[in-house]
Design an enzyme around this catalytic site. Structure first.
Site, PDB file in Angstrom:
ATOM      1  N   LYS A   1      10.119  -7.281   5.477  1.00 40.02           N
ATOM      2  CA  LYS A   1      10.382  -7.044   4.130  1.00 40.02           C
ATOM      3  C   LYS A   1      10.921  -5.943   3.639  1.00 40.02           C
ATOM      4  CE  LYS A   1       7.112  -3.637   4.175  1.00 40.02           C
ATOM      5  NZ  LYS A   1       7.334  -2.155   3.691  1.00 40.02           N
TER       6      LYS A   1
ATOM      7  N   SER B   1       0.896  -1.130   0.058  1.00 40.17           N
ATOM      8  CA  SER B   1       0.056   0.021   0.062  1.00 40.17           C
ATOM      9  C   SER B   1       0.762   1.414   0.022  1.00 40.17           C
ATOM     10  CB  SER B   1      -1.015   0.041   1.248  1.00 40.17           C
ATOM     11  OG  SER B   1      -0.051  -0.319   2.470  1.00 40.17           O
TER      12      SER B   1
END
Length: 332
Positions: A192, A139
């Site tokens: 990540k 996002s």
């Protein structure tokens, strides 16, 4: 309609405040920068973070922490990980009732190795804690604020909180799934960022798709190994909070972590790259935390180790890559 306070006026907090306002909620943002607050109240913009985006005119902002705390019973904590504990403690001093905390920070605390929900839980008295959840997934704020289709995950130990997050944010351009694995969703979002810096390095050095694909795949393996050791469901890392977030962060110039890595790959030092960017890059702090956490837990994380050497021990990128490629033969 609900009242919601957004703590933090960075890019993602601003984009989500806009989502909430467009969903019909009454939104007050809190920040420390007077100029940012004045700009939002007067011009309905936040040019420092989202240059050209015109925000919903109903959103208001304040530098008054007490006003922000008293405004609502739902708090969106859109702050860098390193600011979460301090601001949460300051908030707790002003509370007289239970509040629901939703965070969007993607990091792990350096000294304690705690996830963000744990930091909030530590800092908020039990009589003021009405539940803690996270909204995470692929996002970019720059896409959310212009209503490009985006899909994310809401997670909490309390399923009612997950459903509340889903109800607050979901609309025709932001789809929200619930997920009951809070540990996995938080770790996926944090870890990540390490792989994203490494992915940026690969791109900055001019290497091809083979190297990028291998890095993301082996990076996901590292994330899953540590996540499972810490109690996450391995399947979570195949969802939006895992591989979804990994892909978007490892392949886009919207990502601060990828951008930092790209500059490192081009030969800049971390200090030089950060000076150019002038923004918080969570992956640097996460790399430090996870490097030590993995050693403590006995989990093998070679990409994380190599990036730690580049960021904190001044090992040349080329040497770290060679070390990775020349590791002992292994089964996948």
């Amino acid at each position: 309609m609900r009242k919601i306070t957004v703590f933090g006026m960075g890019s993602f907090g601003t984009a989500l405040a806009n989502v909430l306002a467009q969903n019909g909620h009454d939104v007050l943002m809190w920040g420390k920068n007077v100029e940012n607050v004045d700009e939002l109240n007067t011009h309905h913009m936040n040019k420092n973070y989202l240059k050209d985006a015109k925000l919903d005119s109903s959103i208001k902002a304040t530098v008054d922490l007490n006003k922000a705390v008293q405004f609502s019973d739902i708090y969106l904590m859109a702050l860098p990980t390193k600011a979460i504990r301090e601001v949460s403690k300051d908030i707790d001093q002003l509370l007289t009732s239970k509040k629901t905390f939703i965070h969007v920070a993607k990091g792990i605390e350096n000294d304690t190795f705690k996830r963000v929900s744990e930091m909030i839980e530590d800092s908020i008295s039990s009589e003021h804690n009405g539940g803690i959840g996270v909204l995470s997934g692929p996002s970019h704020a720059e896409e959310v604020v212009i209503k490009q289709p985006t899909t994310v995950a809401a997670s909490s130990k309390d399923n009612n909180v997950s459903k509340l997050i889903q109800d607050l944010f979901m609309n025709d351009y932001l789809r929200v799934y619930t997920n009951n694995d809070l540990v996995g969703v938080e770790l996926g979002g944090a870890l990540k960022n390490i792989i994203a810096i490494a992915s940026g390095i690969v791109a900055g050095m001019g290497w091809g798709d083979n190297a990028k694909a291998a890095l993301m795949t082996r990076g996901l393996a590292e994330i899953s190994r540590l996540g499972e050791k810490l109690g996450a469901d391995p399947m979570t890392f195949l969802g939006l909070g895992g591989i979804g977030d990994l892909i978007v962060t490892c392949t886009s110039t919207h990502s601060r972590n990828y951008t930092l890595g790209f500059k490192l790959g081009q030969g800049k030092t971390a200090e030089e790259a950060l000076k150019e960017m002038k923004m918080v890059v969570e992956g640097i702090y996460t790399t430090k935390s996870v490097y030590h956490l993995a050693q403590q837990e006995g989990v093998e994380m070679p990409i994380t180790n190599a990036l730690y050497e580049v960021l904190f021990e001044d090992v040349p990128v080329s040497k770290s890559v060679r070390t990775l490629m020349e590791r002992d033969k292994k089964a996948e």
